[in-house]
Design a protein around this motif. Sequence first.
Motif, PDB file in Angstrom:
ATOM      1  N   LYS A  70       0.277  -1.222  -0.123  1.00 20.03           N
ATOM      2  CA  LYS A  70      -0.151   0.055   0.024  1.00 20.03           C
ATOM      3  C   LYS A  70       0.696   1.234   0.115  1.00 20.03           C
ATOM      4  CE  LYS A  70      -3.331  -2.601   1.201  1.00 20.03           C
ATOM      5  NZ  LYS A  70      -4.682  -2.788  -0.013  1.00 20.03           N
ATOM      6  N   TRP A  71       0.605   2.319  -0.042  1.00 18.26           N
ATOM      7  CA  TRP A  71       0.742   3.514   0.067  1.00 18.26           C
ATOM      8  C   TRP A  71       0.963   3.573   1.047  1.00 18.26           C
ATOM      9  CZ3 TRP A  71       3.595   6.187  -4.361  1.00 18.26           C
ATOM     10  CH2 TRP A  71       2.781   5.155  -6.125  1.00 18.26           C
ATOM     11  N   ARG A  72       2.652   4.504   1.844  1.00 18.44           N
ATOM     12  CA  ARG A  72       2.313   4.488   2.746  1.00 18.44           C
ATOM     13  C   ARG A  72       2.516   6.240   3.020  1.00 18.44           C
ATOM     14  NH1 ARG A  72       3.753   0.124   5.102  1.00 18.44           N
ATOM     15  NH2 ARG A  72       4.760   1.333   7.269  1.00 18.44           N
ATOM     16  N   PRO A  73       1.465   6.593   4.342  1.00 21.38           N
ATOM     17  CA  PRO A  73       1.516   8.107   4.812  1.00 21.38           C
ATOM     18  C   PRO A  73       3.272   8.366   5.088  1.00 21.38           C
ATOM     19  CG  PRO A  73       0.715   6.611   6.484  1.00 21.38           C
ATOM     20  CD  PRO A  73       1.428   5.418   5.345  1.00 21.38           C
ATOM     21  N   LEU A  74       3.318   9.707   5.389  1.00 23.77           N
ATOM     22  CA  LEU A  74       4.026  11.262   5.472  1.00 23.77           C
ATOM     23  C   LEU A  74       3.962  12.208   5.744  1.00 23.77           C
ATOM     24  CD1 LEU A  74       7.399  11.775   5.302  1.00 23.77           C
ATOM     25  CD2 LEU A  74       7.000  12.177   3.010  1.00 23.77           C
ATOM     26  N   ASP A  75       3.302  11.996   7.035  1.00 23.10           N
ATOM     27  CA  ASP A  75       2.932  13.805   7.515  1.00 23.10           C
ATOM     28  C   ASP A  75       3.880  14.430   7.764  1.00 23.10           C
ATOM     29  OD1 ASP A  75       0.181  12.567   7.660  1.00 23.10           O
ATOM     30  OD2 ASP A  75       0.857  10.910   9.672  1.00 23.10           O
ATOM     31  N   HIS A  76       3.744  15.767   7.549  1.00 23.31           N
ATOM     32  CA  HIS A  76       4.108  16.575   7.120  1.00 23.31           C
ATOM     33  C   HIS A  76       3.919  18.016   7.732  1.00 23.31           C
ATOM     34  CE1 HIS A  76       3.333  18.502   3.915  1.00 23.31           C
ATOM     35  NE2 HIS A  76       3.359  17.401   3.196  1.00 23.31           N
ATOM     36  N   LEU A  77       4.564  19.725   7.965  1.00 22.77           N
ATOM     37  CA  LEU A  77       3.907  20.374   8.873  1.00 22.77           C
ATOM     38  C   LEU A  77       3.563  21.324   7.350  1.00 22.77           C
ATOM     39  CD1 LEU A  77       6.448  21.144  11.522  1.00 22.77           C
ATOM     40  CD2 LEU A  77       4.061  19.932  11.441  1.00 22.77           C
ATOM     41  N   PRO A  78       2.504  21.607   6.355  1.00 19.59           N
ATOM     42  CA  PRO A  78       2.332  21.652   5.656  1.00 19.59           C
ATOM     43  C   PRO A  78       3.469  23.308   5.089  1.00 19.59           C
ATOM     44  CG  PRO A  78       0.619  21.612   6.121  1.00 19.59           C
ATOM     45  CD  PRO A  78       1.900  20.884   6.957  1.00 19.59           C
ATOM     46  N   GLY A  79       3.508  24.026   6.353  1.00 17.08           N
ATOM     47  CA  GLY A  79       3.499  25.427   6.216  1.00 17.08           C
ATOM     48  C   GLY A  79       4.970  25.532   6.039  1.00 17.08           C
ATOM     49  N   LYS A  80       5.546  24.557   6.200  1.00 17.17           N
ATOM     50  CA  LYS A  80       7.553  23.992   6.555  1.00 17.17           C
ATOM     51  C   LYS A  80       7.582  23.312   5.070  1.00 17.17           C
ATOM     52  CE  LYS A  80       8.756  25.434  10.872  1.00 17.17           C
ATOM     53  NZ  LYS A  80       9.398  25.962  11.069  1.00 17.17           N
ATOM     54  N   ALA A  81       6.572  22.321   4.431  1.00  9.19           N
ATOM     55  CA  ALA A  81       6.915  22.118   3.208  1.00  9.19           C
ATOM     56  C   ALA A  81       7.602  22.828   2.289  1.00  9.19           C
ATOM     57  CB  ALA A  81       6.024  21.367   3.103  1.00  9.19           C
ATOM     58  N   GLU A  82       8.148  21.884   1.332  1.00  9.20           N
ATOM     59  CA  GLU A  82       8.855  23.037  -0.150  1.00  9.20           C
ATOM     60  C   GLU A  82       8.503  21.674  -1.234  1.00  9.20           C
ATOM     61  OE1 GLU A  82      12.069  26.092  -1.913  1.00  9.20           O
ATOM     62  OE2 GLU A  82      12.909  24.619  -0.968  1.00  9.20           O
ATOM     63  N   PHE A  83       7.238  22.487  -2.002  1.00 10.37           N
ATOM     64  CA  PHE A  83       7.657  21.594  -3.330  1.00 10.37           C
ATOM     65  C   PHE A  83       7.502  22.291  -4.565  1.00 10.37           C
ATOM     66  CE2 PHE A  83       4.132  19.123  -6.177  1.00 10.37           C
ATOM     67  CZ  PHE A  83       4.944  18.418  -6.453  1.00 10.37           C
ATOM     68  N   LYS A  84       8.856  21.673  -4.994  1.00  6.78           N
ATOM     69  CA  LYS A  84       9.512  22.837  -6.594  1.00  6.78           C
ATOM     70  C   LYS A  84       9.750  21.977  -7.580  1.00  6.78           C
ATOM     71  CE  LYS A  84      13.598  24.841  -5.049  1.00  6.78           C
ATOM     72  NZ  LYS A  84      14.648  25.636  -4.917  1.00  6.78           N
ATOM     73  N   SER A  85       9.843  22.510  -9.038  1.00  7.59           N
ATOM     74  CA  SER A  85      10.885  21.768 -10.185  1.00  7.59           C
ATOM     75  C   SER A  85      11.621  22.728 -10.596  1.00  7.59           C
ATOM     76  CB  SER A  85       9.919  21.236 -10.312  1.00  7.59           C
ATOM     77  OG  SER A  85       8.728  22.681 -11.846  1.00  7.59           O
ATOM     78  N   GLU A  86      13.246  22.944 -11.595  1.00  9.80           N
ATOM     79  CA  GLU A  86      13.022  23.734 -12.393  1.00  9.80           C
ATOM     80  C   GLU A  86      14.588  22.693 -13.172  1.00  9.80           C
ATOM     81  OE1 GLU A  86      15.986  25.487  -9.629  1.00  9.80           O
ATOM     82  OE2 GLU A  86      16.783  23.673  -8.645  1.00  9.80           O
ATOM     83  N   THR A  87      14.496  23.186 -14.295  1.00  8.72           N
ATOM     84  CA  THR A  87      15.407  22.828 -15.395  1.00  8.72           C
ATOM     85  C   THR A  87      16.171  21.914 -15.768  1.00  8.72           C
ATOM     86  OG1 THR A  87      15.352  25.524 -16.558  1.00  8.72           O
ATOM     87  CG2 THR A  87      14.269  23.820 -16.905  1.00  8.72           C
ATOM     88  N   GLN A  88      17.154  21.423 -15.690  1.00  8.81           N
ATOM     89  CA  GLN A  88      18.237  21.403 -15.947  1.00  8.81           C
ATOM     90  C   GLN A  88      18.506  20.515 -17.369  1.00  8.81           C
ATOM     91  OE1 GLN A  88      19.061  17.976 -12.831  1.00  8.81           O
ATOM     92  NE2 GLN A  88      17.811  16.678 -13.743  1.00  8.81           N
ATOM     93  N   GLY A  89      20.502  20.699 -17.038  1.00  7.61           N
ATOM     94  CA  GLY A  89      21.005  20.039 -18.334  1.00  7.61           C
ATOM     95  C   GLY A  89      21.119  20.430 -19.226  1.00  7.61           C
ATOM     96  N   ASP A  90      21.475  20.246 -20.484  1.00  7.28           N
ATOM     97  CA  ASP A  90      22.127  21.604 -21.511  1.00  7.28           C
ATOM     98  C   ASP A  90      20.928  20.677 -22.706  1.00  7.28           C
ATOM     99  OD1 ASP A  90      24.060  22.668 -20.718  1.00  7.28           O
ATOM    100  OD2 ASP A  90      25.253  20.593 -20.988  1.00  7.28           O
ATOM    101  N   GLU A  91      20.776  21.615 -23.443  1.00  9.30           N
ATOM    102  CA  GLU A  91      19.756  21.610 -24.733  1.00  9.30           C
ATOM    103  C   GLU A  91      20.444  20.559 -26.103  1.00  9.30           C
ATOM    104  OE1 GLU A  91      17.377  24.341 -28.059  1.00  9.30           O
ATOM    105  OE2 GLU A  91      19.473  24.962 -27.586  1.00  9.30           O
ATOM    106  N   PRO A  92      20.043  18.869 -26.579  1.00  8.06           N
ATOM    107  CA  PRO A  92      18.559  19.404 -26.071  1.00  8.06           C
ATOM    108  C   PRO A  92      18.143  17.890 -25.508  1.00  8.06           C
ATOM    109  CG  PRO A  92      19.385  17.958 -28.046  1.00  8.06           C
ATOM    110  CD  PRO A  92      20.364  18.622 -27.671  1.00  8.06           C
ATOM    111  N   SER A  93      19.004  17.481 -23.737  1.00  9.66           N
ATOM    112  CA  SER A  93      18.517  16.964 -23.483  1.00  9.66           C
ATOM    113  C   SER A  93      18.103  17.403 -21.978  1.00  9.66           C
ATOM    114  CB  SER A  93      19.403  16.156 -22.831  1.00  9.66           C
ATOM    115  OG  SER A  93      20.492  15.148 -24.345  1.00  9.66           O
TER     116      SER A  93
END
Length: 193
Positions: A70-93
């Motif tokens: 089963k999927w397991r829970p990860l309880d956390h403090l949402p006010g301290k959570a960080e969730f983001k994405s950014e690009t990496q690597g060189d064109e065209p990869s």
Amino acid sequence: MPDTNVNKCFSTLHDMKYCQGTPVTPGIKRRAWYTSVDSILKWPVIPVDELGRPTSAIYEGNFVLAEGIKWRPLDHLPGKAEFKSETQGDEPSRTFKVTGSFLHPKIDEDAATASTALLNTRIVVLVEDMKGRYRVIGCEQYDGALVSPSRDNGQGATGSAGTTILVEADDPVETPFYTGPIDTVDGIINEAA
């Protein structure tokens, strides 16, 4: 005769419109869900065109887990959570680096045991945004997500204590959405209406 390949080169572009005044609610909800990559028997897929380019950020199909898992829970403090994405690597990869940092408030034996088990285990994490949509950290192509747990007992009588679970994953898609059911230790969630 016109070159039809030229049109294909632009076929995946999408509008990015925004209606002024529409609220965008930041943050994520207080419970994320995770499982090990090895427990996934079948992954949902991102649709692609004939050139292999993703045409959507929404997975098609469902995660199928090994029997009894089963999927397991990860309880956390949402006010301290960080969730983001950014690009990496060189064109065209170029790809995306997706990260999630979750501060679990406990520093006891259970938190230490869970952190130790995560240390050398590749996982997939499902994160729920404030509108109830699930996004995925970790993809099949790059063997899920790497976990870096850490603990801080805090300073003095008022310092913040907790166990931080840092999750990092490479993905060709900007943090895909998952709309299928999630069979958790607490029951099935995210079921279609």
